[in-house]
Design an enzyme around this catalytic site. Structure first.
Site, PDB file in Angstrom:
ATOM      1  N   HIS A 100       0.847  -1.192   0.000  1.00 38.65           N
ATOM      2  CA  HIS A 100       0.000   0.000   0.000  1.00 38.65           C
ATOM      3  C   HIS A 100       0.885   1.245   0.000  1.00 38.65           C
ATOM      4  O   HIS A 100       2.030   1.191   0.448  1.00 38.65           O
ATOM      5  CB  HIS A 100      -0.857   0.044   1.270  1.00 38.65           C
ATOM      6  CG  HIS A 100      -2.010  -0.916   1.274  1.00 38.65           C
ATOM      7  ND1 HIS A 100      -2.238  -1.799   2.302  1.00 38.65           N
ATOM      8  CD2 HIS A 100      -3.018  -1.104   0.386  1.00 38.65           C
ATOM      9  CE1 HIS A 100      -3.338  -2.503   2.038  1.00 38.65           C
ATOM     10  NE2 HIS A 100      -3.813  -2.108   0.885  1.00 38.65           N
ATOM     11  N   CYS A 128      -2.877   0.938   9.678  1.00 37.05           N
ATOM     12  CA  CYS A 128      -3.906   0.009   9.202  1.00 37.05           C
ATOM     13  C   CYS A 128      -4.931  -0.334  10.266  1.00 37.05           C
ATOM     14  O   CYS A 128      -6.038  -0.756   9.944  1.00 37.05           O
ATOM     15  CB  CYS A 128      -3.270  -1.309   8.763  1.00 37.05           C
ATOM     16  SG  CYS A 128      -1.756  -1.125   7.870  1.00 37.05           S
TER      17      CYS A 128
HETATM   18  C1  CIR Z   1      -3.972  -7.391   3.804  1.00 38.51           C
HETATM   19  O1  CIR Z   1      -3.136  -7.943   3.074  1.00 38.51           O
HETATM   20  O2  CIR Z   1      -4.962  -6.820   3.351  1.00 38.51           O
HETATM   21  C2  CIR Z   1      -3.758  -7.426   5.302  1.00 38.51           C
HETATM   22  N1  CIR Z   1      -3.133  -8.650   5.663  1.00 38.51           N
HETATM   23  C3  CIR Z   1      -2.903  -6.251   5.729  1.00 38.51           C
HETATM   24  C4  CIR Z   1      -3.537  -4.938   5.467  1.00 38.51           C
HETATM   25  C5  CIR Z   1      -2.656  -3.809   5.854  1.00 38.51           C
HETATM   26  N2  CIR Z   1      -3.326  -2.591   5.704  1.00 38.51           N
HETATM   27  C6  CIR Z   1      -2.756  -1.444   5.359  1.00 38.51           C
HETATM   28  O3  CIR Z   1      -1.577  -1.431   4.992  1.00 38.51           O
HETATM   29  N3  CIR Z   1      -3.508  -0.357   5.346  1.00 38.51           N
END
Ligand code: CIR
Length: 253
Positions: free
Chosen positions: A161, A248
């Protein structure tokens, strides 16, 4: 300044969350403790924190940041790009409606994870990634413009991201790692560069003049302090195992 945060307690199924890291499976009990300490850290920065119940249908549902973009005036329900996470938006729609009178949405074929969205005042940088496509970014830009704001797309090459490698720390300070250090879109910021061996610390979190920094990254911590910020170290090792970082785990507005 932020006043409110929304978080979701991780569910036991988090151990099956999506990951590209090879750090092993999260320890659920430890994740719960770390999550509680994260909530305490948010509260110590003056936020009123709403803690949502765990949702066992969605292993990654503790990463609430991806499912909504919240501004001071309106919210946007996203259309998460990972199929196993897309259903998180239904639950989030009802949560947002209790906080916002205006809730917009990103719709298929547009996809967007708000972990790809970095707010700098009224301007938003939007990572074009494996989760966020051009159509999703275009829809978000149209929504922002309809509210007198603006946005621009930033294609990503290496990161999950946008905010995996970038964190805006207000007053023109930008914490930056890897492919973003020399990116022209960020040339006018006061850049605080994160070293290769501390890449994870590039996802730190400004909250009302305190910067939450993940535990265990002393050089980055020192650089952030030297830039004049109060800092608070928060251990999120179990969320790191799922590619998740400090930002997140909450929505802030
Ligand atoms: C994913 O791959 O969607 C989750 N395991 C981690 C999300 C992390 N979120 C973020 O960077 N905003």
């Amino acid at each position: 300044m932020f006043q409110i945060a929304i978080v979701r307690t991780p569910c036991e199924e988090m151990i099956h969350g999506i990951t590209s890291a090879s750090l092993g499976k999260p320890d659920y009990k430890l994740a719960l403790k770390q999550h509680a300490a994260y909530v305490d850290a948010l509260r110590s920065c003056g936020l009123d924190v709403t803690v949502l119940e765990p949702d066992s249908r969605f292993p990654d549902s503790t990463f609430v940041e991806d499912v909504a973009l919240c501004t001071s005036r309106f919210a946007v329900l996203t259309n998460p790009g990972a199929p196993s996470r897309n259903g998180e938006k239904t639950e989030m729609a009802s949560v947002l409606s209790t906080f916002f009178t205006h809730v917009e949405s990103i719709n298929t074929p547009g996809t967007l994870d708000a972990g790809d969205v970095m707010m700098v005042g009224d301007h938003f940088y939007i990572g074009i990634s494996e989760r966020t496509n051009d159509e999703g970014a275009a829809q978000l830009i149209a929504i922002l413009e309809s509210h007198g704001m603006s946005g621009e797309g930033v294609p990503l090459k290496e990161m999950l991201h946008l905010k995996t490698g970038l964190s805006y720390l207000e007053n023109n300070h930008l914490l930056v790692f890897g492919e973003f250090c020399k990116h022209h879109a960020f040339s006018d910021f006061n850049k605080i560069e994160v070293d290769e061996d501390e890449a994870y610390a590039a996802n730190s979190l400004w909250i009302n003049d305190t910067v939450l920094v993940p535990s265990g990254f002393p050089t980055s911590l020192r650089k952030i302090k030297q830039a004049g910020f109060r800092t608070l170290e928060v251990d999120v090792s179990e969320f790191r195992k799922l590619d998740g970082g400090l930002s997140c785990l909450s929505l802030r507005f």
